[in-house]
Write a protein that holds these residues in place. Structure first.
Motif, PDB file in Angstrom:
ATOM      1  N   ASP A  61      60.323  54.166  15.451  1.00 32.79           N
ATOM      2  CA  ASP A  61      59.455  54.344  14.282  1.00 32.79           C
ATOM      3  C   ASP A  61      58.846  55.746  14.334  1.00 32.79           C
ATOM      4  O   ASP A  61      57.658  55.931  14.577  1.00 32.79           O
ATOM      5  CB  ASP A  61      58.365  53.274  14.285  1.00 32.79           C
ATOM      6  N   LYS A  67      60.437  53.841   8.798  1.00 32.61           N
ATOM      7  CA  LYS A  67      59.601  52.722   8.352  1.00 32.61           C
ATOM      8  C   LYS A  67      59.902  52.367   6.902  1.00 32.61           C
ATOM      9  O   LYS A  67      59.975  51.187   6.533  1.00 32.61           O
ATOM     10  CB  LYS A  67      58.119  53.071   8.518  1.00 32.61           C
ATOM     11  N   GLU A  68      60.110  53.407   6.054  1.00 37.46           N
ATOM     12  CA  GLU A  68      60.386  53.143   4.640  1.00 37.46           C
ATOM     13  C   GLU A  68      61.807  52.635   4.433  1.00 37.46           C
ATOM     14  O   GLU A  68      62.041  51.760   3.599  1.00 37.46           O
ATOM     15  CB  GLU A  68      60.126  54.412   3.821  1.00 37.46           C
ATOM     16  N   ASN A 105      59.511  48.575   6.882  1.00 34.34           N
ATOM     17  CA  ASN A 105      58.609  48.222   7.982  1.00 34.34           C
ATOM     18  C   ASN A 105      59.238  47.224   8.945  1.00 34.34           C
ATOM     19  O   ASN A 105      58.572  46.315   9.465  1.00 34.34           O
ATOM     20  CB  ASN A 105      57.280  47.680   7.447  1.00 34.34           C
ATOM     21  N   GLY A 106      60.544  47.397   9.188  1.00 36.76           N
ATOM     22  CA  GLY A 106      61.216  46.583  10.184  1.00 36.76           C
ATOM     23  C   GLY A 106      61.880  45.331   9.659  1.00 36.76           C
ATOM     24  O   GLY A 106      62.457  44.565  10.438  1.00 36.76           O
ATOM     25  N   LEU A 136      62.749  47.943  14.105  1.00 39.90           N
ATOM     26  CA  LEU A 136      61.893  49.117  14.201  1.00 39.90           C
ATOM     27  C   LEU A 136      61.111  49.041  15.500  1.00 39.90           C
ATOM     28  O   LEU A 136      60.332  48.111  15.715  1.00 39.90           O
ATOM     29  CB  LEU A 136      60.952  49.163  12.993  1.00 39.90           C
TER      30      LEU A 136
END
Length: 359
Positions: A293, A299-300, A304-305, A310
């Motif tokens: 991350d 992240k985008e 966010n995973g 992530l």
């Protein structure tokens, strides 16, 4: 519209490839696009550029590839005259040094300028003089375009008085739509790492992580594609860890999408990114991905995973654990890859990105 698109060069690189993709897409929509590499050394494009795109090298107009103060002044004068003669409806520029030239060469000509930051300026710093020019010149651009919301939310802290900040990510090329993760049983499976062999990519950490898990995954190999100044150091690390038969430095590939579609799992351990095109494309093809991350982009891209594993930046233990989980579970890999492919195609398709540009 008449669009003048300024970029540093058309050598291999993410920004250069996106410049070609956008130029050709705008021409296909009926616009006239002049694509101008401003690099003083001239050169030839590393990517195929459609004949419908007007390709003009600034070095050819200047008729000199020398690097001197006189040549720089001449290049600026020639560029300004070219803009006066062309009278484009809009100027788009990529990368700080080209942004500076675009703003200065179009001064007082009443032509809108969209300057595009292809880096996270909080992690990829220009020289002191370059950062000074960013602060002084960017407020004269009509729009400063960035690639991620995380950069957009804080960039005016670095460069106050910007007129307008807008976020548009990179698109996936329409050509990538024909590539998809290959299914079927294989004797050996591939963990793929792809990108420039430079310190910020931290490929050494990928190798170190693999050295901790390879014995528990005897049918997996690590394939590393790319070249760069870290090659010799990485080769020495592979030898030191006794991984010569399991980790392979494959060099640069002209067919990254084909390589991705035949792999089984993608890993990225970057310390920082401007916008991780390799992650975007791996997800678009349907590869399950495990990534640090880092700022900015992962992240985008993974929501966010949700659409990729992530891992906290530099948490090599968790990266090893996440890789092991996916290596051992084919159904998880397939499901994660399919979800990632669907998400990327819905949100980063070329037509959607062009709509953002149009607005």
């Amino acid at each position: 519209m008449k669009i003048l698109f300024l970029t540093s060069s058309l050598d291999t690189g993410g920004a250069e490839r996106i410049a070609v993709i956008l130029s050709q897409a705008w021409v296909a929509k009926g616009h006239h696009v002049t694509l101008m590499p401003t690099f003083s050394g001239g050169g030839c494009p590393a990517y195929d550029v459609a004949d419908s795109v007007e390709l003009v090298y600034l070095a050819d107009l200047v008729k000199s590839t020398k690097r001197s103060l006189l040549t720089y002044i001449t290049r600026f004068i020639v560029l300004r005259q070219f803009i006066k003669d062309k009278r484009p409806d809009v100027i788009i520029s990529f990368l700080p040094n080209v942004n500076f030239a675009a703003i200065l060469a179009s001064a007082f000509l009443s032509i809108p300028v969209i300057c595009c930051e292809r880096r996270d300026p909080f992690t990829f710093k220009c020289s002191r003089f370059g950062e000074f020019l960013c602060r002084k010149l960017y407020p004269f651009a009509d729009v400063l375009l960035v690639q991620t919301e995380s950069v957009a939310q804080k960039i005016d802290y670095l460069y106050p008085s910007l007129k307008l900040i807008h976020t548009i990510p990179n698109p996936i090329s329409e050509n990538i739509m024909s590539y998809e993760k290959q299914s079927g049983q294989k004797k050996r499976q591939t963990l793929l790492c792809l990108g420039r062999l430079v310190s910020t990519k931290q490929v050494n950490k990928v190798i170190s992580v693999f050295s901790c898990i390879y014995k528990n995954n005897p049918n997996w190999d690590l394939m590393i594609y790319g070249d760069g100044p870290e090659y010799a150091q990485l080769h020495a690390l592979i030898t030191q860890l006794g991984l010569e038969e399991r980790v392979f430095l494959m060099g640069k590939t002209a067919e990254p999408w084909s390589v991705m579609s035949s792999a089984d799992l993608f890993v990225m351990a970057s310390l920082s990114e401007g916008f991780p095109n390799s992650l975007l494309e791996a997800m678009a093809i349907g590869l399950p991905c495990v990534v640090f991350d880092c700022p900015s982009g992962p992240k985008e891209l993974t929501k966010n995973g949700v659409y990729g594993r992530l891992v906290a930046l530099d948490d090599v233990d968790d990266m090893a654990q996440q890789l092991q989980i996916l290596m051992k579970d084919e159904s998880q890999r397939i499901n994660l890859g399919r979800q990632a492919r669907r998400f990327i195609h819905e949100n980063f398709h070329l037509n959607k990105i062009l709509d953002d540009w149009d607005s």
